[in-house]
Design an enzyme around this catalytic site. Sequence first.
Site, PDB file in Angstrom:
ATOM      1  CG  ASP A  10     -18.124  71.629 -39.973  1.00 40.46           C
ATOM      2  OD1 ASP A  10     -17.682  70.649 -39.348  1.00 40.46           O
ATOM      3  OD2 ASP A  10     -17.444  72.274 -40.770  1.00 40.46           O
ATOM      4  CG  ASP A 105     -15.004  75.037 -40.338  1.00 39.91           C
ATOM      5  OD1 ASP A 105     -14.628  74.618 -39.231  1.00 39.91           O
ATOM      6  OD2 ASP A 105     -15.361  74.295 -41.267  1.00 39.91           O
ATOM      7  CD  GLU A 106     -16.545  71.974 -35.872  1.00 36.00           C
ATOM      8  OE1 GLU A 106     -16.931  71.139 -35.069  1.00 36.00           O
ATOM      9  OE2 GLU A 106     -15.389  71.990 -36.338  1.00 36.00           O
TER      10      GLU A 106
END
Length: 355
Positions: A10, A105-106
């Site tokens: 993350d 983003d993860e």
Amino acid sequence: MAGRKIIHVDMDAFYAAVEQRDFPSYRGKPLIVGGRPDSRGVVATCSYEARAFGIHSAMASSKAFRLCPEAIFVPPRFDVYSQVSRQIREIFLSFTQQVEPLSLDEAYLDVSQCQAFQGSATLIAKEIKKRIQNQTGLTASTGVSYNKFLAKIASDINKPDGFCLITPEASAEFIENLSIGYFHGIGKVTEEKMLKLGIRNGKDLKALTPEWLHRHFGNAWQYYYKLARGIDERPVEPNRIRKSLGAETTFQTDLNDKSKMRQHLSELATEVFESLVERKTLPRCLTIKVKYDDFEQVTRSKTFNNPFRTKEHIKFVIADLLDHTEAGLRKVRLLGVSFSSLEKESPFRQLDLFD
Ligand code: DCP
Ligand code: MG
């Protein structure tokens, strides 16, 4: 499934970190990416310097401004974030094909079969952090464990630029001490209900019998029962198709004019539809969301046997759905559209076009 090695990655303060990377004058300062302070928009995310003022994602920008008037507000640059997202995905894929992105983003990675570093998930996770830093100039936090539930929590523990490993041996004690709101699938509402029932943490949850859990939580009981025991069998799903895609706008001033609403919805829908087409996916269901000025919200949707293929069809359906709301009679502060029942576009289906 036994003995899996899962990594959750993350990025830290993602949009804000990208802005601080690209604009050195924003570094070390409270920075808010999202709506302007004089608008009715919200904070998408903010730098850690801004978080020190109590600002967080989804907070009204006006409130963020009150908490920190000297903060810098900037609009998001999604094209840049998507590009970074592709870069980090390439890094993940150099270790395993078992990558399940959750957002820009993860992602979850299943590195059970990965040969790098003699299969050490810890070393792989640290190497991923290093490569992200080198190739994007940004920091990420990683969590390693034997399932998704624990890997995700682990990535949050030492944020930012963090790493955390939760081993099977350490997991029981870890879960006992975990506050109930951190459990996967327990949102605000369930959390409150659990707290009212005296369930504060994993230890309290583990003490409950299946019968008791079933009585209070119905079919979800088994899920909670397993989580309390560190069991989460959800696989990492590399090709998971998204269930829906949408967009919405909160207006600066409430809308009165129904033709403007129709036009705005059509524009939103067209944008979303085009990005679906780019992914070779077509929707069969279209939903509109209308929030009136008193915050009451309604949705209207329509599903077809065949997917949408033309913007004209979408416009027509939007007009129809909007007619089934009180928009126009009542003022509207937010409009949204979302497409669902998504299908991979089949080459054979294209023949329909010529029918
Ligand atoms: N985001 C958003 N609206 C939200 C939450 C997030 O637009 N309510 C966007 C902005 C974030 C990005 O998604 O930068 C990633 O979300 P995260 O929850 O991972 O938040 P951050 O990466 O910003 O911060 P953290 O360091 O806590 O991960
Ligand atoms: Mg993040």
